[in-house]
Design a protein around this motif. Structure first.
Motif, PDB file in Angstrom:
ATOM      1  N   THR A 164      -0.382   6.740   1.388  1.00 52.37           N
ATOM      2  CA  THR A 164      -1.057   5.561   1.907  1.00 52.37           C
ATOM      3  C   THR A 164      -2.408   5.389   1.220  1.00 52.37           C
ATOM      4  O   THR A 164      -3.141   6.337   1.023  1.00 52.37           O
ATOM      5  N   ASN A 207      -5.105   2.207   5.565  1.00 50.36           N
ATOM      6  CA  ASN A 207      -4.401   2.452   6.812  1.00 50.36           C
ATOM      7  C   ASN A 207      -5.019   1.784   8.020  1.00 50.36           C
ATOM      8  O   ASN A 207      -4.474   1.870   9.108  1.00 50.36           O
ATOM      9  N   THR A 249       0.302   1.758   7.200  1.00 44.05           N
ATOM     10  CA  THR A 249       0.301   1.084   5.898  1.00 44.05           C
ATOM     11  C   THR A 249      -0.470  -0.223   5.927  1.00 44.05           C
ATOM     12  O   THR A 249      -1.024  -0.626   4.912  1.00 44.05           O
ATOM     13  N   ILE A 302       5.250  10.019   5.741  1.00 45.79           N
ATOM     14  CA  ILE A 302       4.066   9.244   6.108  1.00 45.79           C
ATOM     15  C   ILE A 302       2.869  10.144   6.403  1.00 45.79           C
ATOM     16  O   ILE A 302       1.815   9.675   6.816  1.00 45.79           O
ATOM     17  N   ASN A 327       0.826  -1.202   0.000  1.00 48.45           N
ATOM     18  CA  ASN A 327       0.000   0.000   0.000  1.00 48.45           C
ATOM     19  C   ASN A 327       0.860   1.252   0.000  1.00 48.45           C
ATOM     20  O   ASN A 327       0.382   2.337  -0.280  1.00 48.45           O
ATOM     21  N   ARG A 328       2.125   1.092   0.370  1.00 43.27           N
ATOM     22  CA  ARG A 328       3.033   2.225   0.346  1.00 43.27           C
ATOM     23  C   ARG A 328       4.194   1.861  -0.575  1.00 43.27           C
ATOM     24  O   ARG A 328       4.960   0.956  -0.292  1.00 43.27           O
ATOM     25  N   GLN A 332       6.606  -3.028   6.257  1.00 41.72           N
ATOM     26  CA  GLN A 332       6.523  -1.620   5.874  1.00 41.72           C
ATOM     27  C   GLN A 332       5.701  -0.824   6.884  1.00 41.72           C
ATOM     28  O   GLN A 332       5.136   0.223   6.573  1.00 41.72           O
TER      29      GLN A 332
END
Length: 643
Positions: free
Chosen positions: A204, A207, A214, A266, A193-194, A219
């Motif tokens: 992202t 979540n 992520t 992030i 996803n990241r 990760q």
């Protein structure tokens, strides 16, 4: 320099610990270093003279009072000056030490805690002052050169009762960071996803609660930590570390921009200009350990995004580690302090060089005692302290020494890491989160419940599906076990699952000429301090993203208890804000809560009943692998706020 052991430490002499072979008789045989003679006498070094505390039993009793609800001194923490006047060295004792230094052409600065005097001078001056030649040695194994005294220091009799330890005349030991990279794994069915594109963290897309998370093993971010351990309700109430200060004690300098890149990448809003570096003993350098410092700052500062961050960094040699930690304590600006560096506890019984160069008599266990006094001061000042418990599972000597049966190899006794083994610090252990994985051409397997972290599950996988002997992961995992130096503290007396040290444990070396030689016989059935206290996810396979310029920028698949110690540091900063005051020494408080309230929906802890760290298996209650378990941070905040 022979010094008496603390009354709560292991009451056994070095003669017992070295019952099979004397240290002096084997020093020349164990992967010997070459003594090249007197070192550069003109070299200037920093030396710290640590002074014994007074009224230590009273100090320990007062610390307990500060964390006991209902006690008149509950949360009545002391200032540095109060600590110095009650427990520090007297004017007369300091004057005697200063006079001794002056007689030898030296002068010293007394720290505000009256626990230490810092001085500097040439090796020739110190060699003359302490009547101990200082030589240069070169390890035959690594080629690393270092210097140290060739015999015990000799002091005037009037200083024998007031001086605890002289630190800085040897740069033999090197402490290790507790960080581990993942094996070649592919989380089954996981779509990242990241994206990790160059040095950029992409947005992202999923979540699972926290917007900076992520949901991808290997990760994970601080947002995932918030999801796993129920921190989000505190964030929802505006608890973000504002008004708190965290300190990182480290032995490598770092690029502060790494941390800001991580937080920005992030999508985490943070306080601006929050990082302050404090160089101790000249400071550390940017080197291979710099990623460790980046982790510490990113994790502690990410979980408490509006807390200030102080980074105390010192050289990784001599007195650098203890000096940096003591500076963080004597400054008393940080509410909570963590370190992710350590050394096997038993290296303090006999100074076994990490290169395997030599063994020398250090029966005073100076570093253990020095750290202990520093941690006592931190506790009475209300500073919460945390240390990584290590990444070598139940066998802490494996990372620095290796293990095997061939000539030149060491065996692997059950051992713990220092300073995490000290009873006045909270030891951070490691777990593996539930996930599915596969390796090379093997099938997909899963871990269904959070487990004690130990890579024997990967070892077994490779042995079965890839080929026996194709990989050797022994003994990577969360550090844990039983101290054979520090006695079991009161807060562990009533905890289900606390263990004694195992019998028949030795540190042995397979000499190429003489065969197996027993270097240390460790006490069996010793009622020692159990490590760790608290655990969080640390397995690199369910690990984290980090940003480290030294390691190539944005990286995935990192783990180790090096992540857990700063995470607890950041969590403690949140608790300081949520409760309105410093939390103080964690251990008596968290063990009391677990002993009384156990586990369950409203508990502050999650019981870890699966997995192992190559020896200690997860089970109901405490185990030397995950301690009393992982945290439910919001529940812990509610309990602490109710007293």
């Amino acid at each position: 320099m022979h010094l008496n052991l603390h009354r709560k430490s292991l009451a056994v002499s070095l003669a017992v610990l070295l019952s099979s072979v004397s240290a002096a008789s084997i020093a020349a045989d164990v992967k010997p270093a070459v003594d090249t003679g007197t070192t550069n006498n003109s070299q200037v070094v920093n030396v710290t003279l640590f002074l014994r505390l007074h009224n230590q039993a009273q100090l320990e009793d007062y610390i307990q009072q500060t964390v006991t609800p209902g006690n008149p001194h509950y949360r009545q923490f002391l200032s540095v000056s109060d600590f110095a006047s009650k427990y520090g060295a007297t004017d007369a004792e300091i004057a005697q030490v200063q006079s001794f230094l002056k007689q030898n052409g030296l002068s010293g600065t007394v720290l505000g805690n009256r626990m230490a005097i810092r001085t500097s001078g040439t090796l020739a001056q110190f060699s003359a002052a302490f009547k101990a030649p200082i030589h240069t040695f070169v390890s035959k194994e690594s080629g690393r050169a270092y210097h140290r005294p060739t015999q015990s220091l000799i002091l005037p009799s009037q200083l024998s009762n007031s001086l605890l330890f002289v630190s800085g005349l040897s740069n033999e030991h090197k402490y290790s960071p507790h960080i581990v990279k993942s094996v070649d794994t592919k989380p089954a069915g996981a779509s990242a996803n990241r994206a990790l594109a160059g040095n950029t963290l992409a947005a992202t897309t999923s979540n699972a609660g926290n917007p900076t998370a992520t949901g991808v093993p290997g990760q994970y971010t601080v947002g995932d930590v918030a999801n796993f351990y129920n921190i989000n309700p505190l964030y929802a109430k505006g608890i973000n570390g504002k008004g708190s200060t965290v300190a990182i004690v480290t032995l490598s300098d770092f690029y502060a921009d790494d941390a800001t890149t991580y937080w920005t990448g992030i999508g985490l809003p943070t306080k601006a200009n929050r990082i302050t570096k404090i160089a101790v003993d000249g400071g550390a350098v940017i080197d291979g350990g710099s990623g460790e410092t980046s982790i510490d700052v990113e994790q502690a500062g990410g979980l408490a995004p509006f807390a200030d961050i102080l980074v105390y960094h010192a050289p990784n040699a001599g007195n650098g580690f203890t000096d940096a930690f003591m500076q963080a304590v004597v400054d008393n600006k940080a509410d909570t302090i963590s370190t992710s560096w350590g050394l096997p506890e038993i290296f303090n019984f006999a100074a076994l060089n990490v290169d395997g160069a030599s063994i020398t008599d250090t029966s005073d266990a100076g570093d253990l005692q020095t750290f202990h006094q520093i941690l006592l001061e931190a506790a009475v000042q209300g500073q919460s302290t945390f240390a990584a418990s290590g990444d070598s599972g139940a066998y802490d000597t494996v990372r620095p020494l290796g293990t095997g049966t061939a000539p030149g190899d060491f065996n692997a006794p059950l051992t713990v890491d220092s300073p995490a083994s000290d009873p006045y610090i909270t030891a951070a252990g490691g777990t593996t989160l539930p996930f599915s994985y596969s390796f090379r051409s093997g099938p997909t397997k899963s871990i269904d419940k959070e487990s004690v972290w130990g890579w024997d599950y990967i070892q077994n996988y490779f042995d079965k599906y890839v080929g026996k002997g194709a990989i050797n992961l022994f003994s990577t995992g969360g550090g844990g076990g039983v101290s054979v130096y520090w006695r079991q503290p009161v807060y562990q007396w009533f905890t289900n699952g606390i263990q004694r040290s195992e019998k028949k444990q030795t540190l042995s070396y397979n000499d190429p000429t003489a065969g197996w030689q027993t270097l240390l016989v460790l006490p069996g059935a010793f009622q020692g301090r159990n490590v760790p206290d608290i655990a969080l996810n640390a397995d690199p396979e369910t690990g984290y993203i980090l940003v480290s310029t030294v390691d190539g920028g944005v990286q995935a698949g990192w783990g180790g208890t090096s992540f857990v110690a700063p995470q607890l540091n950041g969590i403690s900063a949140l608790l300081k804000q949520s409760t309105g005051h410093r939390v103080g020494f964690w251990n008596p408080q968290v063990y009391f809560l677990q002993n009384v309230f156990g586990y369950g929906k409203y508990s502050s802890f999650n019981d870890i009943r699966n997995g192992d760290n190559w020896f200690y298996a997860g089970k109901n209650g405490y185990e030397p692998g995950a301690g009393i378990g992982t945290l439910n941070v919001t529940n812990l905040s509610l309990f602490l706020s109710s007293f």
